[in-house]
Write an enzyme that holds these catalytic residues in place. Structure first.
Site, PDB file in Angstrom:
ATOM      1  N   ASP A  61       0.849  -1.190   0.000  1.00 32.90           N
ATOM      2  CA  ASP A  61       0.000   0.000   0.000  1.00 32.90           C
ATOM      3  C   ASP A  61       0.888   1.245   0.000  1.00 32.90           C
ATOM      4  OD1 ASP A  61      -1.844   2.071   0.870  1.00 32.90           O
ATOM      5  OD2 ASP A  61      -3.194   0.403   1.332  1.00 32.90           O
ATOM      6  N   SER A 128      -7.345  14.989 -13.654  1.00 33.81           N
ATOM      7  CA  SER A 128      -8.607  14.707 -14.343  1.00 33.81           C
ATOM      8  C   SER A 128      -9.253  15.988 -14.845  1.00 33.81           C
ATOM      9  CB  SER A 128      -9.525  14.033 -13.325  1.00 33.81           C
ATOM     10  OG  SER A 128     -10.839  13.957 -13.789  1.00 33.81           O
ATOM     11  N   TYR A 153     -13.648  12.982  -4.225  1.00 30.70           N
ATOM     12  CA  TYR A 153     -12.704  12.452  -5.218  1.00 30.70           C
ATOM     13  C   TYR A 153     -12.118  13.598  -6.055  1.00 30.70           C
ATOM     14  CZ  TYR A 153     -10.906  10.684  -9.594  1.00 30.70           C
ATOM     15  OH  TYR A 153     -10.093  10.483 -10.686  1.00 30.70           O
ATOM     16  N   LYS A 157      -8.047  15.494  -6.430  1.00 30.33           N
ATOM     17  CA  LYS A 157      -7.238  15.819  -7.615  1.00 30.33           C
ATOM     18  C   LYS A 157      -6.781  17.287  -7.544  1.00 30.33           C
ATOM     19  CE  LYS A 157      -7.316  11.755  -9.363  1.00 30.33           C
ATOM     20  NZ  LYS A 157      -6.129  10.911  -9.176  1.00 30.33           N
ATOM     21  N   TYR A 181      -6.610  13.881 -17.534  1.00 28.46           N
ATOM     22  CA  TYR A 181      -7.256  12.990 -18.497  1.00 28.46           C
ATOM     23  C   TYR A 181      -8.695  13.417 -18.685  1.00 28.46           C
ATOM     24  CZ  TYR A 181      -3.834   9.785 -16.266  1.00 28.46           C
ATOM     25  OH  TYR A 181      -2.744   9.199 -15.699  1.00 28.46           O
ATOM     26  N   PHE A 222     -28.552   8.872 -19.352  1.00 30.26           N
ATOM     27  CA  PHE A 222     -28.955   9.835 -18.318  1.00 30.26           C
ATOM     28  C   PHE A 222     -29.256  11.209 -18.923  1.00 30.26           C
ATOM     29  CE2 PHE A 222     -26.056   7.122 -15.466  1.00 30.26           C
ATOM     30  CZ  PHE A 222     -27.112   6.346 -15.022  1.00 30.26           C
TER      31      PHE A 222
HETATM   32  P1  NAD Z   1      -7.887   1.797 -11.292  1.00 31.21           P
HETATM   33  O1  NAD Z   1      -8.692   1.704 -10.050  1.00 31.21           O
HETATM   34  O2  NAD Z   1      -8.116   0.786 -12.355  1.00 31.21           O
HETATM   35  O3  NAD Z   1      -6.323   1.776 -10.921  1.00 31.21           O
HETATM   36  C1  NAD Z   1      -5.819   2.294  -9.725  1.00 31.21           C
HETATM   37  C2  NAD Z   1      -4.949   1.216  -9.095  1.00 31.21           C
HETATM   38  O4  NAD Z   1      -4.387   1.730  -7.884  1.00 31.21           O
HETATM   39  C3  NAD Z   1      -5.719  -0.053  -8.735  1.00 31.21           C
HETATM   40  O5  NAD Z   1      -5.028  -1.177  -9.251  1.00 31.21           O
HETATM   41  C4  NAD Z   1      -5.713  -0.073  -7.193  1.00 31.21           C
HETATM   42  O6  NAD Z   1      -5.671  -1.387  -6.680  1.00 31.21           O
HETATM   43  C5  NAD Z   1      -4.457   0.720  -6.894  1.00 31.21           C
HETATM   44  N1  NAD Z   1      -4.427   1.426  -5.607  1.00 31.21           N
HETATM   45  C6  NAD Z   1      -5.355   2.253  -5.070  1.00 31.21           C
HETATM   46  N2  NAD Z   1      -4.929   2.741  -3.898  1.00 31.21           N
HETATM   47  C7  NAD Z   1      -3.699   2.214  -3.679  1.00 31.21           C
HETATM   48  C8  NAD Z   1      -2.734   2.347  -2.650  1.00 31.21           C
HETATM   49  N3  NAD Z   1      -2.958   3.090  -1.566  1.00 31.21           N
HETATM   50  N4  NAD Z   1      -1.573   1.653  -2.750  1.00 31.21           N
HETATM   51  C9  NAD Z   1      -1.329   0.848  -3.820  1.00 31.21           C
HETATM   52  N5  NAD Z   1      -2.198   0.707  -4.829  1.00 31.21           N
HETATM   53  C10 NAD Z   1      -3.371   1.380  -4.763  1.00 31.21           C
HETATM   54  O7  NAD Z   1      -8.066   3.280 -11.876  1.00 31.21           O
HETATM   55  P2  NAD Z   1      -7.645   3.889 -13.290  1.00 31.21           P
HETATM   56  O8  NAD Z   1      -8.879   4.143 -14.053  1.00 31.21           O
HETATM   57  O9  NAD Z   1      -6.565   3.112 -13.891  1.00 31.21           O
HETATM   58  O10 NAD Z   1      -7.124   5.313 -12.803  1.00 31.21           O
HETATM   59  C11 NAD Z   1      -5.740   5.558 -12.579  1.00 31.21           C
HETATM   60  C12 NAD Z   1      -5.570   6.983 -12.116  1.00 31.21           C
HETATM   61  O11 NAD Z   1      -6.101   7.876 -13.082  1.00 31.21           O
HETATM   62  C13 NAD Z   1      -6.281   7.309 -10.813  1.00 31.21           C
HETATM   63  O12 NAD Z   1      -5.473   8.200 -10.079  1.00 31.21           O
HETATM   64  C14 NAD Z   1      -7.537   8.000 -11.265  1.00 31.21           C
HETATM   65  O13 NAD Z   1      -8.037   8.887 -10.301  1.00 31.21           O
HETATM   66  C15 NAD Z   1      -7.030   8.748 -12.483  1.00 31.21           C
HETATM   67  N6  NAD Z   1      -8.071   9.073 -13.462  1.00 31.21           N
HETATM   68  C16 NAD Z   1      -8.858   8.084 -13.946  1.00 31.21           C
HETATM   69  C17 NAD Z   1      -9.866   8.404 -14.853  1.00 31.21           C
HETATM   70  C18 NAD Z   1     -10.794   7.343 -15.377  1.00 31.21           C
HETATM   71  O14 NAD Z   1     -11.871   7.686 -15.853  1.00 31.21           O
HETATM   72  N7  NAD Z   1     -10.441   6.066 -15.349  1.00 31.21           N
HETATM   73  C19 NAD Z   1     -10.019   9.728 -15.277  1.00 31.21           C
HETATM   74  C20 NAD Z   1      -9.174  10.707 -14.771  1.00 31.21           C
HETATM   75  C21 NAD Z   1      -8.196  10.376 -13.845  1.00 31.21           C
HETATM   76  C1  WQD Z   2     -20.014   9.598 -19.196  1.00 27.36           C
HETATM   77  C2  WQD Z   2     -21.343  10.032 -19.769  1.00 27.36           C
HETATM   78  C3  WQD Z   2     -23.163  10.147 -18.192  1.00 27.36           C
HETATM   79  C4  WQD Z   2     -23.332   5.867 -17.347  1.00 27.36           C
HETATM   80  C5  WQD Z   2     -16.502  10.306 -14.380  1.00 27.36           C
HETATM   81  C6  WQD Z   2     -15.935  11.050 -13.192  1.00 27.36           C
HETATM   82  C7  WQD Z   2     -14.761  11.882 -13.614  1.00 27.36           C
HETATM   83  C8  WQD Z   2     -13.729  11.064 -14.383  1.00 27.36           C
HETATM   84  C9  WQD Z   2     -14.344  10.175 -15.411  1.00 27.36           C
HETATM   85  C10 WQD Z   2     -11.868  10.458 -12.992  1.00 27.36           C
HETATM   86  C11 WQD Z   2     -22.113  11.013 -18.880  1.00 27.36           C
HETATM   87  C12 WQD Z   2     -23.412   9.084 -19.234  1.00 27.36           C
HETATM   88  C13 WQD Z   2     -22.989   7.099 -17.852  1.00 27.36           C
HETATM   89  C14 WQD Z   2     -24.606   5.324 -17.678  1.00 27.36           C
HETATM   90  C15 WQD Z   2     -25.052   7.264 -19.035  1.00 27.36           C
HETATM   91  N1  WQD Z   2     -12.989  10.183 -13.549  1.00 27.36           N
HETATM   92  N2  WQD Z   2     -23.821   7.783 -18.684  1.00 27.36           N
HETATM   93  N3  WQD Z   2     -25.410   6.051 -18.529  1.00 27.36           N
HETATM   94  O1  WQD Z   2     -19.338  11.367 -15.653  1.00 27.36           O
HETATM   95  O2  WQD Z   2     -17.771  12.014 -17.487  1.00 27.36           O
HETATM   96  O3  WQD Z   2     -16.853  11.246 -15.353  1.00 27.36           O
HETATM   97  O4  WQD Z   2     -15.466   9.459 -14.886  1.00 27.36           O
HETATM   98  O5  WQD Z   2     -11.311  11.466 -12.785  1.00 27.36           O
HETATM   99  O6  WQD Z   2     -14.219  12.431 -12.467  1.00 27.36           O
HETATM  100  O7  WQD Z   2     -16.946  11.876 -12.679  1.00 27.36           O
HETATM  101  O8  WQD Z   2     -17.963   9.604 -16.869  1.00 27.36           O
HETATM  102  O9  WQD Z   2     -18.429   7.364 -17.766  1.00 27.36           O
HETATM  103  O10 WQD Z   2     -19.644   8.131 -15.673  1.00 27.36           O
HETATM  104  O11 WQD Z   2     -20.219   9.156 -17.866  1.00 27.36           O
HETATM  105  O12 WQD Z   2     -25.816   7.868 -19.788  1.00 27.36           O
HETATM  106  O13 WQD Z   2     -24.972   4.241 -17.224  1.00 27.36           O
HETATM  107  O14 WQD Z   2     -22.188   8.877 -19.884  1.00 27.36           O
HETATM  108  O15 WQD Z   2     -24.331  10.843 -17.900  1.00 27.36           O
HETATM  109  O16 WQD Z   2     -22.737  11.913 -19.727  1.00 27.36           O
HETATM  110  P1  WQD Z   2     -18.080  11.135 -16.333  1.00 27.36           P
HETATM  111  P2  WQD Z   2     -19.048   8.476 -16.992  1.00 27.36           P
END
Ligand code: NAD
Ligand code: WQD
Length: 345
Positions: A61, A128, A153, A157, A181, A222
């Site tokens: 962790d 993000s 959350y 960030k 991202y 939605f």
């Molecule tokens: P994910 O949950 O698939 O990957 C995160 C990984 O971190 C997981 O494998 C989890 O087990 C591990 N983890 C969490 N807390 C931990 C800790 N304390 N120590 C060790 N491991 C730990 O998520 P992801 O979608 O790959 O996202 C990666 C990063 O990108 C995250 O920081 C997330 O906030 C950011 N992000 C994701 C998205 C998205 O939509 N997927 C969008 C913007 C930003």
């Molecule tokens: C995308 C679009 C929904 C599910 C979230 C986090 C954001 C970022 C990315 C990390 C929206 C629509 C969704 C469903 C739907 N994560 N939708 N039916 O809301 O852009 O962002 O993930 O940083 O912080 O808030 O992503 O994939 O949830 O939704 O119509 O069952 O799809 O309304 O318009 P979102 P999402």
């Protein structure tokens, strides 16, 4: 093989695993630290099947600073960090804010604290587009205003970006690149790795592919009364492999000391806004598979429209999102089919 090792926190997760593949294919030795709280160690097999190399893996962790110290002692060749490890479910963060602040912020602070004594040159941080909230103007640039976060959350960030800035401004002897991202989607074209949602998916693509597979009765769209051409929300869906490649460029930029600034911020998106209904059409056209769906009411807290201006990343990093949305949808479907073949879903 290069000599500078990259520490990938959260490297068995969705974006982390795709990035490990790209790092290995670029010749970097990698060590992953992950506590497997939201991923499975079988991901290491998928990475190995793609690249032929099994990444070193430490199950621990990142909030445990002693575990991190032991890791740095074992791997003195770590020169760069990519910090993916975080809790990321927006809804859960509203119910368990302390878990989110503790996990996401302590992870980052532990890493920042250990960088200088271990001679690490730079850290890439996963931020993000959530920091822009509901933008006044689209597309958003890195100068667009940061809006008050609407979830713990999202706030982690924003605070993380501030912590990194404060640490660098205090004279830390390393660099940082913050990547914001947009909406990462799709899977590796080999279908060996992809997104593994935990329980009922909250995000659009895993829900959509599960509905197409018949695991869910239908996708709820939605809202269709937004101020957008077809009434559904607009996002910038970025292919996860394109996204992963940007991390290799970013970490290399710091290792090679290419940037003047000690801290840089980049939007990672395609520059194209796509609505929910357009995405369903793109999926159906690309795969020939129907997505059962119905229009329901708006989801609380949703952003109406947001998409990136990616020119800063295009010009400065020389990175551009290349995948076509239909290829990305095919990759998401191939991954869903692989999960079914393996009896996982
Ligand atoms: P994910 O949950 O698939 O990957 C995160 C990984 O971190 C997981 O494998 C989890 O087990 C591990 N983890 C969490 N807390 C931990 C800790 N304390 N120590 C060790 N491991 C730990 O998520 P992801 O979608 O790959 O996202 C990666 C990063 O990108 C995250 O920081 C997330 O906030 C950011 N992000 C994701 C998205 C998205 O939509 N997927 C969008 C913007 C930003
Ligand atoms: C995308 C679009 C929904 C599910 C979230 C986090 C954001 C970022 C990315 C990390 C929206 C629509 C969704 C469903 C739907 N994560 N939708 N039916 O809301 O852009 O962002 O993930 O940083 O912080 O808030 O992503 O994939 O949830 O939704 O119509 O069952 O799809 O309304 O318009 P979102 P999402």
């Amino acid at each position: 093989m290069k000599t500078e090792r990259i520490l990938v926190t959260g490297g068995t997760g969705y974006i982390g695993s795709h990035t490990v593949v790209e790092l290995q294919q670029a010749g970097y030795p990698v060590v992953i630290i992950d506590n497997l709280s939201n991923s499975d160690s079988a991901v290491l097999d998928g990475i190995e099947r793609i690249t032929g190399i099994r990444p070193d893996f430490v199950e621990a962790d990142c909030t445990d600073i002693e575990a991190l110290k032991a890791l740095f002692a074992k791997y003195p060749d770590i020169k760069g960090i990519i910090n993916f490890a975080a809790s990321k479910a927006v809804g859960e963060s509203m119910e368990k804010p302390i878990l989110y602040y503790r996990n996401n912020l302590n992870t980052l602070m532990n890493l920042l604290e250990l960088m200088a004594p271990n001679h690490v040159k730079g850290i890439v941080f996963s931020s993000s587009c959530t920091v822009y909230g509901e933008p006044d103007v689209n597309p958003v640039t890195e100068q667009s205003p940061i809006k008050k976060a609407t979830s713990p959350y999202g706030n982690t960030k924003q605070i993380s970006e501030e912590i990194i800035t404060d640490v660098i401004n205090a004279g830390a002897p390393f660099k940082s690149i913050i990547l914001r991202y947009f909406n990462p989607v799709g899977a590796h074209p080999s279908a060996e790795i992809g997104e593994l949602p935990n329980g009922v998916p909250q995000n659009l693509i895993p829900y959509l592919t599960q509905a197409a597979m018949g695991i869910r009765k239908e996708l709820s769209v939605f809202g269709n009364d937004y101020n957008t051409p077809d009434g559904s929300c607009i996002r910038d869906y970025i292919n996860v492999v394109d996204l992963a490649k940007a991390h290799v460029i970013a970490v290399e930029r710091m290792l090679q000391d290419k940037s003047e600034d000690k801290i840089e911020i980049f939007n990672l998106g395609t520059g194209n806004g796509v609505s929910v209904l357009e995405l369903i059409n793109a999926f159906e056209h690309a795969t020939g598979v129907k997505v059962p769906h119905k229009i329901v009411g708006r989801r609380a807290g949703d952003i109406e429209k947001v998409w990136a201006n990616p020119e800063h990343a295009n010009n400065v990093l020389g990175w551009k999102a290349e995948s076509d949305i239909e290829d990305t949808m095919r990759s998401a479907w191939a991954w869903q089919c692989r999960l079914r073949e393996r009896g996982i879903m």
